[in-house]
Design a protein around this motif. Structure first.
Motif, PDB file in Angstrom:
ATOM      1  N   LYS A  44     -21.663 -47.537 -38.045  1.00  0.00           N
ATOM      2  CA  LYS A  44     -21.995 -47.915 -36.673  1.00  0.00           C
ATOM      3  C   LYS A  44     -21.981 -49.434 -36.562  1.00  0.00           C
ATOM      4  O   LYS A  44     -22.800 -50.117 -37.177  1.00  0.00           O
ATOM      5  N   CYS A  45     -21.057 -49.947 -35.773  1.00  0.00           N
ATOM      6  CA  CYS A  45     -20.964 -51.391 -35.574  1.00  0.00           C
ATOM      7  C   CYS A  45     -22.242 -51.901 -34.892  1.00  0.00           C
ATOM      8  O   CYS A  45     -22.738 -51.264 -33.957  1.00  0.00           O
ATOM      9  N   LYS A  48     -21.549 -52.555 -30.459  1.00  0.00           N
ATOM     10  CA  LYS A  48     -21.607 -51.481 -29.462  1.00  0.00           C
ATOM     11  C   LYS A  48     -21.624 -50.093 -30.104  1.00  0.00           C
ATOM     12  O   LYS A  48     -21.384 -49.097 -29.431  1.00  0.00           O
ATOM     13  N   GLY A  50     -19.580 -48.822 -32.437  1.00  0.00           N
ATOM     14  CA  GLY A  50     -18.282 -48.242 -32.774  1.00  0.00           C
ATOM     15  C   GLY A  50     -18.257 -47.664 -34.175  1.00  0.00           C
ATOM     16  O   GLY A  50     -18.961 -48.138 -35.063  1.00  0.00           O
ATOM     17  N   PRO A  51     -17.433 -46.643 -34.408  1.00  0.00           N
ATOM     18  CA  PRO A  51     -17.347 -46.010 -35.726  1.00  0.00           C
ATOM     19  C   PRO A  51     -16.542 -46.878 -36.700  1.00  0.00           C
ATOM     20  O   PRO A  51     -15.314 -46.889 -36.671  1.00  0.00           O
ATOM     21  N   GLN A  54     -13.423 -45.842 -38.701  1.00  0.00           N
ATOM     22  CA  GLN A  54     -12.115 -45.769 -38.056  1.00  0.00           C
ATOM     23  C   GLN A  54     -11.462 -47.147 -37.908  1.00  0.00           C
ATOM     24  O   GLN A  54     -10.395 -47.274 -37.312  1.00  0.00           O
ATOM     25  N   GLY A  55     -12.111 -48.171 -38.471  1.00  0.00           N
ATOM     26  CA  GLY A  55     -11.593 -49.525 -38.373  1.00  0.00           C
ATOM     27  C   GLY A  55     -10.535 -49.829 -39.417  1.00  0.00           C
ATOM     28  O   GLY A  55     -10.229 -49.012 -40.284  1.00  0.00           O
ATOM     29  N   CYS A  64     -13.999 -53.526 -36.513  1.00  0.00           N
ATOM     30  CA  CYS A  64     -14.448 -52.427 -35.662  1.00  0.00           C
ATOM     31  C   CYS A  64     -13.308 -52.016 -34.718  1.00  0.00           C
ATOM     32  O   CYS A  64     -12.650 -52.875 -34.125  1.00  0.00           O
ATOM     33  N   PRO A  65     -13.086 -50.710 -34.556  1.00  0.00           N
ATOM     34  CA  PRO A  65     -11.988 -50.269 -33.697  1.00  0.00           C
ATOM     35  C   PRO A  65     -12.234 -50.498 -32.202  1.00  0.00           C
ATOM     36  O   PRO A  65     -11.292 -50.458 -31.426  1.00  0.00           O
ATOM     37  N   LEU A  66     -13.467 -50.765 -31.797  1.00  0.00           N
ATOM     38  CA  LEU A  66     -13.734 -50.958 -30.365  1.00  0.00           C
ATOM     39  C   LEU A  66     -13.454 -52.377 -29.887  1.00  0.00           C
ATOM     40  O   LEU A  66     -12.788 -52.576 -28.884  1.00  0.00           O
ATOM     41  N   HIS A  67     -14.008 -53.373 -30.573  1.00  0.00           N
ATOM     42  CA  HIS A  67     -13.897 -54.752 -30.097  1.00  0.00           C
ATOM     43  C   HIS A  67     -13.510 -55.730 -31.197  1.00  0.00           C
ATOM     44  O   HIS A  67     -13.692 -56.938 -31.044  1.00  0.00           O
ATOM     45  N   SER A  68     -13.029 -55.224 -32.317  1.00  0.00           N
ATOM     46  CA  SER A  68     -12.516 -56.038 -33.434  1.00  0.00           C
ATOM     47  C   SER A  68     -13.538 -56.950 -34.101  1.00  0.00           C
ATOM     48  O   SER A  68     -13.162 -57.932 -34.731  1.00  0.00           O
TER      49      SER A  68
END
Length: 102
Positions: A44-45, A48, A50-51, A54-55, A64-68
């Motif tokens: 968990k980032c 936010k 993010g998983p 999955q990065g 992080c795959p959501l916001h790098s």
């Protein structure tokens, strides 16, 4: 004194990839880099949620795959200018088997 739980064999974790250990207190992502180093952090980032499993893994870092956001795999800490911590877990590898401290 820690008790150790066998998770998998090192080759069960893809190079530059991860494997997720499900648990009630939050999932743990176990990563393997291209040097066969193994790391375990919360999946968990700190930004936010993010998983991280999955990065994209590069060196000793995962993006992080959501916001790098870049997270140091050895410490769980976000790299500057970002701040926060995913939290890390102790691991050991013995005879090709990966163990997680409980």
């Amino acid at each position: 004194m820690s008790s150790w739980q066998k998770i998998c064999r090192i080759e069960d974790i893809p190079v530059l990839g991860s494997r997720v250990v499900k648990r009630a207190g939050g999932d743990i992502a176990i990563f393997r880099n291209d040097q066969d180093e193994i790391f375990a952090i919360h999946d968990k980032c700190p930004h936010k949620g993010g998983p991280l499993s999955q990065g994209i893994v590069f060196g000793r870092t995962v993006a992080c795959p959501l916001h790098s956001w870049q997270i140091d795999l050895a410490t769980g800490e976000a790299l500057a200018p970002d701040h926060g911590c995913a939290g890390r877990f102790e691991l050991k590898v013995e005879q090709g088997e990966v163990y997680l401290a409980l």
